[in-house]
Design a protein around this motif. Structure first.
Motif, short mmCIF file in Angstrom:
data_model
loop_
_atom_site.label_atom_id
_atom_site.label_comp_id
_atom_site.label_asym_id
_atom_site.label_seq_id
_atom_site.Cartn_x
_atom_site.Cartn_y
_atom_site.Cartn_z
N GLY A 175 9.62 -5.88 7.12
CA GLY A 175 9.06 -7.16 6.70
C GLY A 175 8.87 -7.23 5.19
N TYR A 176 7.87 -7.96 4.77
CA TYR A 176 7.60 -8.18 3.35
C TYR A 176 7.22 -6.85 2.70
N SER A 177 7.98 -6.43 1.69
CA SER A 177 7.82 -5.11 1.10
C SER A 177 7.98 -5.16 -0.42
N LEU A 178 7.72 -4.03 -1.06
CA LEU A 178 7.73 -3.96 -2.52
C LEU A 178 8.42 -2.68 -2.97
N ARG A 179 9.44 -2.83 -3.81
CA ARG A 179 10.15 -1.66 -4.33
C ARG A 179 9.35 -1.02 -5.46
N LEU A 180 9.43 0.31 -5.51
CA LEU A 180 8.75 1.08 -6.54
C LEU A 180 9.77 1.85 -7.38
N ASP A 181 9.53 1.89 -8.67
CA ASP A 181 10.33 2.72 -9.57
C ASP A 181 9.44 3.81 -10.16
N GLY A 182 9.78 5.06 -9.87
CA GLY A 182 9.01 6.17 -10.41
C GLY A 182 9.27 6.32 -11.90
N LEU A 183 8.21 6.49 -12.69
CA LEU A 183 8.33 6.56 -14.14
C LEU A 183 8.34 7.98 -14.69
N GLU A 184 8.12 8.97 -13.82
CA GLU A 184 8.00 10.35 -14.31
C GLU A 184 9.25 11.16 -13.93
N VAL A 201 1.42 -6.66 -2.11
CA VAL A 201 2.72 -6.95 -2.73
C VAL A 201 2.59 -8.04 -3.78
N ASP A 202 1.91 -9.12 -3.45
CA ASP A 202 1.80 -10.24 -4.39
C ASP A 202 0.99 -9.86 -5.63
N SER A 203 0.07 -8.93 -5.48
CA SER A 203 -0.74 -8.50 -6.63
C SER A 203 0.03 -7.56 -7.55
N LEU A 204 0.97 -6.79 -6.99
CA LEU A 204 1.63 -5.74 -7.78
C LEU A 204 3.05 -6.05 -8.22
N LYS A 205 3.75 -6.94 -7.53
CA LYS A 205 5.16 -7.16 -7.85
C LYS A 205 5.33 -7.67 -9.28
N GLY A 206 6.50 -7.37 -9.84
CA GLY A 206 6.82 -7.88 -11.17
C GLY A 206 6.36 -7.01 -12.32
N GLY A 207 6.05 -5.74 -12.05
CA GLY A 207 5.78 -4.84 -13.16
C GLY A 207 4.39 -4.26 -13.27
N GLN A 208 3.56 -4.42 -12.24
CA GLN A 208 2.24 -3.78 -12.27
C GLN A 208 2.41 -2.29 -11.98
N LEU A 209 1.35 -1.52 -12.11
CA LEU A 209 1.45 -0.07 -12.01
C LEU A 209 0.74 0.48 -10.77
N VAL A 210 1.29 1.58 -10.27
CA VAL A 210 0.72 2.30 -9.12
C VAL A 210 0.60 3.76 -9.52
N PHE A 211 -0.59 4.32 -9.36
CA PHE A 211 -0.83 5.73 -9.71
C PHE A 211 -1.22 6.49 -8.45
N SER A 212 -0.38 7.47 -8.07
CA SER A 212 -0.65 8.30 -6.90
C SER A 212 -1.10 9.68 -7.35
N TYR A 213 -2.28 10.07 -6.91
CA TYR A 213 -2.91 11.30 -7.41
C TYR A 213 -3.00 12.37 -6.32
N TYR A 214 -2.77 13.60 -6.77
CA TYR A 214 -3.10 14.79 -5.99
C TYR A 214 -3.32 15.91 -7.01
N PRO A 215 -4.32 16.78 -6.79
CA PRO A 215 -4.61 17.82 -7.79
C PRO A 215 -3.60 18.96 -7.79
N ASP A 216 -2.34 18.62 -8.02
CA ASP A 216 -1.29 19.63 -8.12
C ASP A 216 -1.34 20.26 -9.52
N PRO A 217 -1.59 21.55 -9.63
CA PRO A 217 -1.78 22.16 -10.96
C PRO A 217 -0.59 21.99 -11.89
N GLN A 218 0.61 22.12 -11.36
CA GLN A 218 1.79 22.01 -12.22
C GLN A 218 1.93 20.60 -12.77
N TRP A 219 1.76 19.62 -11.92
CA TRP A 219 1.86 18.23 -12.38
C TRP A 219 0.75 17.89 -13.37
#
Length: 242
Positions: free
Chosen positions: A139-148, A197-215
């Protein structure tokens, strides 16, 4: 009385924060913005919020368009908890807090393993740009582009998107102690998908966190490396002719 923990940012980030705040027409200081968001989301770990804002501001300093909204996912929390926060940065408030799924090979109730590889069925961490909306098999979805680079930059190739799912629902928590799992996508509830989707589409940012030491130690956004590379930015600018 609610106590707001103010971030202690390195001096080299000061100008970056000012660029971020001014560019997004947000609160009149980074401290005020942090305080507003922290007060609006008291259940969000202050350290995670600080990292989300720092990573976003560093990305803006290296050419990413300044966002008006920011989603924060704390994968250190179990999937039975509402671990997605969506903020309006211009107003300094919380739009919603909801459940969000992780990949089936990232863990059961709690995600512990993450990947940037095709076919891994694991979630990815780091900073993403929310791109175009579309209608697909979910259904209604939103594509993500990873920046790292090397962390999440294969997100589009892997079809890591935000979509709605019936298994992201409190009824699953009541019956199984957790929600269902995806193939790596940060799936949200059917009731929240349109607003997300409507709040984020068009260039807003998403930050996914986990305390991975290397990252945590190597991310150019978290450490605001002066030579930070933003995955996909140059090719997108070139393809647009600008």
């Amino acid at each position: 009385m609610l106590q707001i923990h103010r971030p202690r940012l390195p001096a080299l980030l000061a100008s970056v924060w000012l660029t971020f705040v001014a560019g997004a027409c947000m609160a009149d200081s980074p401290t005020k913005l942090y305080s507003q968001l922290s007060a609006a989301a008291p259940n969000l770990n202050p350290a995670v919020l600080q990292k989300a804002l720092a990573a976003s501001s560093c990305a803006v300093a290296h050419g990413v368009a300044s966002p008006e909204r920011l989603a924060v996912i704390d994968f250190s929390l179990p999937s039975s908890e509402r671990r997605l926060w969506l903020f309006d940065l211009a107003q300094g408030n919380l739009i919603l807090r909801d459940l969000v799924a992780h990949g089936k090979n990232s863990g059961m109730e709690t995600a512990t393993s993450f990947s940037n590889n095709n076919g891994s069925y694991q979630s990815s961490i780091g900073l993403f740009r929310a791109s175009e909306s579309y209608r697909g098999s979910h259904g209604y979805s939103l594509r993500l582009d990873g920046l790292e680079p090397g962390v999440n930059d294969l997100a589009r190739e892997r079809a890591i998107v935000i979509h709605g799912a019936d298994y992201v629902d409190p009824s699953w928590v009541a019956e199984y102690g957790r929600i269902g799992r995806s193939h790596g996508c940060p799936a949200v509830s059917q009731g929240a998908i349109r607003e997300v989707v409507d709040s984020l589409k068009g260039g807003q940012l998403v930050f996914s966190y986990y305390p991975d030491p290397q990252w945590l130690s190597s991310s150019t956004f978290l450490n605001c490396d002066a030579g930070a590379q933003v995955a996909g930015l140059m090719s997108e600018e070139e393809s647009s002719g600008g």
